[in-house]
Design a protein around this motif. Structure first.
Motif, PDB file in Angstrom:
ATOM      1  N   PRO A  77       6.958  51.249  57.104  1.00 46.02           N
ATOM      2  CA  PRO A  77       7.633  51.959  55.954  1.00 46.02           C
ATOM      3  C   PRO A  77       6.487  52.418  54.914  1.00 46.02           C
ATOM      4  O   PRO A  77       5.587  51.495  54.607  1.00 46.02           O
ATOM      5  CB  PRO A  77       8.709  50.932  55.514  1.00 46.02           C
ATOM      6  CG  PRO A  77       8.451  49.795  56.521  1.00 46.02           C
ATOM      7  CD  PRO A  77       7.383  50.030  57.355  1.00 46.02           C
ATOM      8  N   THR A  99       9.518  57.124  53.422  1.00 44.63           N
ATOM      9  CA  THR A  99      10.590  56.262  53.661  1.00 44.63           C
ATOM     10  C   THR A  99      11.427  56.285  52.400  1.00 44.63           C
ATOM     11  O   THR A  99      12.945  56.215  52.588  1.00 44.63           O
ATOM     12  CB  THR A  99      10.402  54.809  54.131  1.00 44.63           C
ATOM     13  OG1 THR A  99       9.204  54.783  55.112  1.00 44.63           O
ATOM     14  CG2 THR A  99      11.388  54.106  54.534  1.00 44.63           C
ATOM     15  N   MET A 118      13.572  47.929  52.319  1.00 39.55           N
ATOM     16  CA  MET A 118      12.612  48.736  53.331  1.00 39.55           C
ATOM     17  C   MET A 118      12.060  47.757  54.208  1.00 39.55           C
ATOM     18  O   MET A 118      12.198  48.183  55.536  1.00 39.55           O
ATOM     19  CB  MET A 118      11.384  49.540  52.627  1.00 39.55           C
ATOM     20  CG  MET A 118      11.928  50.643  51.629  1.00 39.55           C
ATOM     21  SD  MET A 118      10.366  51.267  50.634  1.00 39.55           S
ATOM     22  CE  MET A 118       9.555  52.021  52.031  1.00 39.55           C
TER      23      MET A 118
END
Length: 136
Positions: A77, A99, A118
């Motif tokens: 991420p 992301t 995330m």
């Protein structure tokens, strides 16, 4: 605890982000340029990467493109944390594989919230998150 690399050339912003995320229980290394950030990411394989768009030697969007083309890092991420606030800049970052995108100045609680989400999403995608046991 997640291992996070933050590429940021502004030392003050780097300290604020590092301290905020360390207070939330994460290990954070701050790196001052894009080339070194990419090199370190390839070696350390962090749980999450945060990139500023404007950095010396290689900008954050180019670092992101290279991360997405690297076998061990492509699913890591990446949060773009930047002063660039136009919709076009945001779209460029997402097209490169970001992301999430957060604009400076930012709220510390919002930063932690985004990072935690995330990390949770990445863990779910890896399938390593254990579900609670239920007894029938």
């Amino acid at each position: 605890m997640a291992r996070i690399i933050y590429a940021e050339d502004d030392e003050l912003v780097g300290e604020v982000v590092r301290d905020t995320l360390m207070d939330a229980g994460h290990a954070v290394g701050v790196i001052g340029d894009g080339v070194t950030a990419l090199q370190v990411a390839k070696i350390k394989n962090p749980d999450l990467i945060i990139l500023d768009c404007s950095m010396p030697r290689m900008g954050g969007v180019e670092v992101l493109r290279r991360i997405r083309n690297h076998q061990e890092l492509f699913s890591t991420p990446v949060l773009m944390l930047t002063g660039r606030s136009s919709a076009a800049d945001e779209q460029i970052a997402f097209d490169a594989g970001a992301t999430e995108y957060l604009k400076k100045p930012f709220d510390r609680d919002e930063l932690v919230f985004i990072i935690e989400n995330m990390l949770d999403d990445a863990e779910r995608r890896r399938g390593t998150k254990k579900l609670p046991m239920r007894y029938v």
